[in-house]
Design an enzyme around this catalytic site. Structure first.
Site, PDB file in Angstrom:
ATOM      1  N   ASP A  91      25.805  11.772  28.506  1.00  0.00           N
ATOM      2  CA  ASP A  91      25.601  12.663  29.651  1.00  0.00           C
ATOM      3  C   ASP A  91      25.729  11.966  31.007  1.00  0.00           C
ATOM      4  O   ASP A  91      25.285  12.506  32.030  1.00  0.00           O
ATOM      5  CB  ASP A  91      24.248  13.371  29.534  1.00  0.00           C
ATOM      6  CG  ASP A  91      24.328  14.547  28.566  1.00  0.00           C
ATOM      7  OD1 ASP A  91      25.391  15.208  28.548  1.00  0.00           O
ATOM      8  OD2 ASP A  91      23.360  14.796  27.839  1.00  0.00           O
ATOM      9  N   ASP A 152      29.214  19.889  24.737  1.00  0.00           N
ATOM     10  CA  ASP A 152      28.767  19.631  26.116  1.00  0.00           C
ATOM     11  C   ASP A 152      29.533  18.470  26.752  1.00  0.00           C
ATOM     12  O   ASP A 152      29.721  18.412  27.968  1.00  0.00           O
ATOM     13  CB  ASP A 152      27.268  19.302  26.159  1.00  0.00           C
ATOM     14  CG  ASP A 152      26.428  20.092  25.175  1.00  0.00           C
ATOM     15  OD1 ASP A 152      26.959  20.502  24.130  1.00  0.00           O
ATOM     16  OD2 ASP A 152      25.235  20.291  25.437  1.00  0.00           O
TER      17      ASP A 152
END
Ligand code: GLY
Length: 367
Positions: A91, A152
């Site tokens: 991330d 994601d």
């Protein structure tokens, strides 16, 4: 009430001025009783770049010094995460594009460029050459998460594209496109829906299966995952010009459009049962950003119109513009099977702000 993005942007700026005065250098994840919480004690949490990202979006448009000062302070706090092998995961795009990337774009800060390149190098190091995917999460060192990839991650690839542009080193975009190719074939289904988690054998690279992750059930369509894919493939097309990413983004977008309820409000999963009617405002906001991007890239007005429909539904029914309250969107959900639903999440606020800025031509492009 009519949808007026110029007015909305003004309201967001006013509200953010008050929130900065009240909640300043906190790193919010949600709000409790209308006041931001603070994730500074969990410095590697994946959402820790969004508040600073929102402040940079607004600073780029209005030049409010307190927005810049607060965002810079949060970026400095994130150095603790950059120095933590345990804390660094896939991330990094969310964390450093929205802090250091935005800062470098707007101020040309060399310290921010340095952070961005360090984060990109670490992300590139998560590439699994056998399966051609970027590993998502960490584990305690037992290798149990070595073969896990999630949709994601499409939104983290722009960190690699950006590092490639800054260094003129093609390895960054080579890794990003190898991952995007794998995501297109391993996550996207025939009907344009996507799964959340795919497990690979980390030694051989073989695809072993998929999991529902934050969605309702195996084979279902977690809406935030659909939105990550929609926007992520559009961004990969923007950075590379590879037609298959545009086609994939359109297939995912068309699935999304077909499933938008009459209310324009987005459920947590398109295949969830009618009750409980869990919603996710963040999925709507992310999808709106992706649809606006895609509309421009594909030259198709229907994506723009769908984005406006989603944003108008949020504006009219789900936004809290009260300057006395820190949160903006009110009914987000982190995951279908969580106990808590219908609460603020900072990434919802970020993407709503980005979408409104895009609509009125005031976006600082960070991806
Ligand atoms: N990236 C995690 C989520 O969308 O919840």
């Amino acid at each position: 009430m009519s949808f007026d993005p110029q007015k909305i942007f003004g309201k967001i700026i006013e509200k953010t001025r008050s929130a900065v005065r009240r909640s300043g250098e906190k790193i919010p994840y949600t709000a409790e009783k209308d006041v931001f919480d603070d994730c500074s004690g969990d410095i590697s949490w994946w959402t820790n770049g969004f508040w600073a990202g929102m402040l940079w979006q607004l600073y780029g448009a209005c030049g409010e010094p307190s927005f810049r000062k607060t965002a810079e302070r949060i970026e400095e706090k994130l150095d603790e995460s950059l120095m933590s092998a345990k804390g660094m995961d896939h991330d990094s795009g969310f964390k450093w594009l929205l802090t250091s990337g935005a800062n470098y774009t707007l101020t040309k800060s060399e310290a921010s460029k340095n952070r961005l390149l360090l984060a990109a190098g670490n992300l590139a190091g998560r590439f699994n050459p056998a399966g051609k995917f970027l590993r998502a999460w960490n584990d305690g060192g037992d290798g149990s998460a070595a073969g896990v990839a999630i949709i994601d991650c499409m939104m983290n690839l722009p960190l690699l594209y950006r590092a490639g542009e800054l260094t003129r080193d093609p390895r960054f975009s080579q890794i990003a496109t190898l991952h995007a190719d794998t995501a297109a074939s391993a996550f996207v289904r025939g009907d344009g829906s996507v799964c959340h988690i795919v497990d690979f054998d980390p030694e051989t690279g073989e695809r072993k299966g998929s999991r529902a992750g934050q969605g309702y059930a195996h084979g279902s369509a977690w809406t935030r995952g659909q939105a990550w894919a929609l926007y992520g493939f559009a961004l990969s097309y923007r950075h590379t010009g590879r037609k298959n990413y545009l086609t994939t983004a359109e297939r995912v977008a068309d699935y999304f459009l077909t499933n938008i309820p009459a209310s324009g409000l987005i459920p947590v999963d398109f295949l969830q049962p009618p009750t409980p009617a869990y919603e996710d405002d963040s999925a709507a906001a992310i999808a709106a950003c992706g649809l606006l991007e895609l509309s421009e890239l594909a030259g198709k007005r229907n994506y723009h119109d769908a984005a406006v429909r989603l944003l108008a539904a949020l504006d009219g029914q789900r936004c809290d513009y009260d300057p006395a309250h820190d949160q903006l969107l009110t009914r987000c959900s982190a995951a279908y099977h969580d106990d808590r639903h219908g609460f603020p999440l900072i990434y919802g606020d970020y993407f709503y702000t980005e979408a409104i800025a895009k609509l009125i031509g005031k976006e600082t492009f960070v991806w």
